[in-house]
Design a protein around this motif. Structure first.
Motif, PDB file in Angstrom:
ATOM      1  N   LYS A  70      41.927 -25.423  50.485  1.00 19.49           N
ATOM      2  CA  LYS A  70      40.939 -24.429  50.053  1.00 19.49           C
ATOM      3  C   LYS A  70      40.119 -24.937  48.858  1.00 19.49           C
ATOM      4  O   LYS A  70      38.882 -24.784  48.841  1.00 19.49           O
ATOM      5  CB  LYS A  70      41.650 -23.131  49.680  1.00 19.49           C
ATOM      6  N   SER A  71      40.773 -25.547  47.874  1.00 23.00           N
ATOM      7  CA  SER A  71      40.103 -25.903  46.621  1.00 23.00           C
ATOM      8  C   SER A  71      39.376 -27.236  46.674  1.00 23.00           C
ATOM      9  O   SER A  71      38.338 -27.408  46.036  1.00 23.00           O
ATOM     10  CB  SER A  71      41.128 -25.932  45.476  1.00 23.00           C
ATOM     11  N   VAL A  72      39.918 -28.195  47.428  1.00 23.80           N
ATOM     12  CA  VAL A  72      39.331 -29.535  47.472  1.00 23.80           C
ATOM     13  C   VAL A  72      38.487 -29.738  48.724  1.00 23.80           C
ATOM     14  O   VAL A  72      37.392 -30.296  48.666  1.00 23.80           O
ATOM     15  CB  VAL A  72      40.426 -30.616  47.379  1.00 23.80           C
ATOM     16  N   LEU A  73      38.995 -29.265  49.875  1.00 23.18           N
ATOM     17  CA  LEU A  73      38.286 -29.463  51.142  1.00 23.18           C
ATOM     18  C   LEU A  73      37.428 -28.268  51.539  1.00 23.18           C
ATOM     19  O   LEU A  73      36.778 -28.288  52.589  1.00 23.18           O
ATOM     20  CB  LEU A  73      39.288 -29.773  52.257  1.00 23.18           C
ATOM     21  N   HIS A  74      37.438 -27.216  50.732  1.00 30.85           N
ATOM     22  CA  HIS A  74      36.567 -26.039  50.932  1.00 30.85           C
ATOM     23  C   HIS A  74      36.725 -25.425  52.324  1.00 30.85           C
ATOM     24  O   HIS A  74      35.746 -24.963  52.922  1.00 30.85           O
ATOM     25  CB  HIS A  74      35.094 -26.405  50.709  1.00 30.85           C
ATOM     26  N   CYS A  75      37.924 -25.410  52.841  1.00 30.81           N
ATOM     27  CA  CYS A  75      38.129 -24.832  54.165  1.00 30.81           C
ATOM     28  C   CYS A  75      38.352 -23.330  54.047  1.00 30.81           C
ATOM     29  O   CYS A  75      38.777 -22.832  53.002  1.00 30.81           O
ATOM     30  CB  CYS A  75      39.317 -25.491  54.871  1.00 30.81           C
ATOM     31  N   PRO A  76      38.054 -22.574  55.121  1.00 31.94           N
ATOM     32  CA  PRO A  76      38.292 -21.128  55.098  1.00 31.94           C
ATOM     33  C   PRO A  76      39.780 -20.821  55.056  1.00 31.94           C
ATOM     34  O   PRO A  76      40.618 -21.680  55.363  1.00 31.94           O
ATOM     35  CB  PRO A  76      37.653 -20.652  56.414  1.00 31.94           C
ATOM     36  N   ASP A  77      40.114 -19.608  54.666  1.00 27.61           N
ATOM     37  CA  ASP A  77      41.522 -19.212  54.553  1.00 27.61           C
ATOM     38  C   ASP A  77      42.272 -19.309  55.871  1.00 27.61           C
ATOM     39  O   ASP A  77      43.497 -19.411  55.878  1.00 27.61           O
ATOM     40  CB  ASP A  77      41.622 -17.780  54.009  1.00 27.61           C
ATOM     41  N   THR A  78      41.540 -19.264  56.974  1.00 22.82           N
ATOM     42  CA  THR A  78      42.186 -19.307  58.289  1.00 22.82           C
ATOM     43  C   THR A  78      42.695 -20.705  58.634  1.00 22.82           C
ATOM     44  O   THR A  78      43.452 -20.862  59.588  1.00 22.82           O
ATOM     45  CB  THR A  78      41.203 -18.850  59.383  1.00 22.82           C
ATOM     46  N   VAL A  79      42.272 -21.719  57.870  1.00 18.57           N
ATOM     47  CA  VAL A  79      42.702 -23.099  58.129  1.00 18.57           C
ATOM     48  C   VAL A  79      43.697 -23.510  57.057  1.00 18.57           C
ATOM     49  O   VAL A  79      43.404 -23.432  55.863  1.00 18.57           O
ATOM     50  CB  VAL A  79      41.509 -24.073  58.125  1.00 18.57           C
TER      51      VAL A  79
END
Length: 266
Positions: A70-79
């Motif tokens: 979430k913090s480094v790769l900016h992925c959505p919470d679903t991933v």
């Protein structure tokens, strides 16, 4: 050397360590977009990452991986798995840098990305761990841009993770909010020292034209010596100056720490 002494050294060397095991992965994605003259520009991104593989137990490991994604790769919470997050991250870079794939409501893409003379556009992102101690992790996100195989820019952004609270750190987790002005002056003094300048006028002559932006930000990282704040080209100086990094030792920051500051662990 006796066994007891060896054990004492081993225990001492592990003291304060976050005990995070890291591993590596990478991905490449290619696409193309039409330039304003109707011709195609090939766009390619390569992402190489170092990420947490193991921490304490299965539960803490998954929490840390989720936080990294979430913090480094900016992925959505679903991933939550790193492989999917890495794939999503690479595709996001392609989308953000392909003019015709960006909607009118999205962030503006630099005009020269659609330069009719550019036939190949390559973005390499390397995410490396630069600090792993005292339950703190610092990651460097290096972005290298090439156009027609010629390097045009290199930037570094930093992300800091707190293993005790499992959250991304900001400068508000370091110092008292009413101390920011004093920290800013310390950063300015450090810049003068590094550049051998006596005052702001000399800094201006060296290309540091935007000193109002020389302030405490969230683009920092930890090291054994202190905290380093980084400023990308064009933020505080003309692009030709390049990036500026300013290290403030821990002992100079301690008097400004907030009540629950992570500096208490140093």
């Amino acid at each position: 050397m006796s066994l007891l002494i060896l054990m004492s050294i081993a225990i001492s060397s592990c003291k304060g360590k976050s005990e995070v095991t890291l591993t590596n992965d990478s991905i490449e994605v290619e696409d193309s977009f039409k330039k304003s003259n109707g011709e195609l520009c090939k766009i390619k991104t390569k992402v190489v990452i170092s990420y947490p593989e193991e921490y304490k137990d299965d539960g803490n490991t998954q929490k840390l991986k989720d936080l990294f994604c979430k913090s480094v790769l900016h992925c959505p919470d679903t991933v939550s798995d790193v492989k999917s997050a890495l794939n999503n991250y690479a595709k996001l870079i392609i989308t953000q840098n392909s003019p015709l794939q960006v909607s009118q409501e999205s962030a503006v893409v630099e005009d020269d990305y659609d330069n009719i003379d550019v036939d190949n556009f390559e973005i390499t992102v390397r995410i490396t761990n630069v600090f792993n101690d005292n339950d703190l992790l610092s990651f460097c996100v290096e972005k290298i841009v090439k156009k027609n195989d010629k390097q045009t820019s290199v930037t570094h952004r930093y992300v800091n993770l707190d293993l005790e609270t499992m959250k991304k750190l900001t400068h508000n987790d370091l110092i008292m909010s009413n101390s920011e002005g004093q920290i800013n002056e310390m950063l300015k003094s450090k810049l003068k020292e590094q550049e051998g300048a006596k005052g702001e006028e000399e800094l201006n002559n060296l290309g540091y034209y935007n000193l109002q932006n020389l302030c405490i930000t969230d683009n920092f990282y930890f090291s054994d010596d202190g905290i380093t704040w980084c400023y990308e080209p064009g933020v505080i100086a003309v692009p030709a100056v390049g990036e500026t990094s300013l290290l403030l030792p821990f002992e100079e920051l301690m008097r400004f720490k907030c009540e629950e500051s992570v500096l208490n662990r140093i």
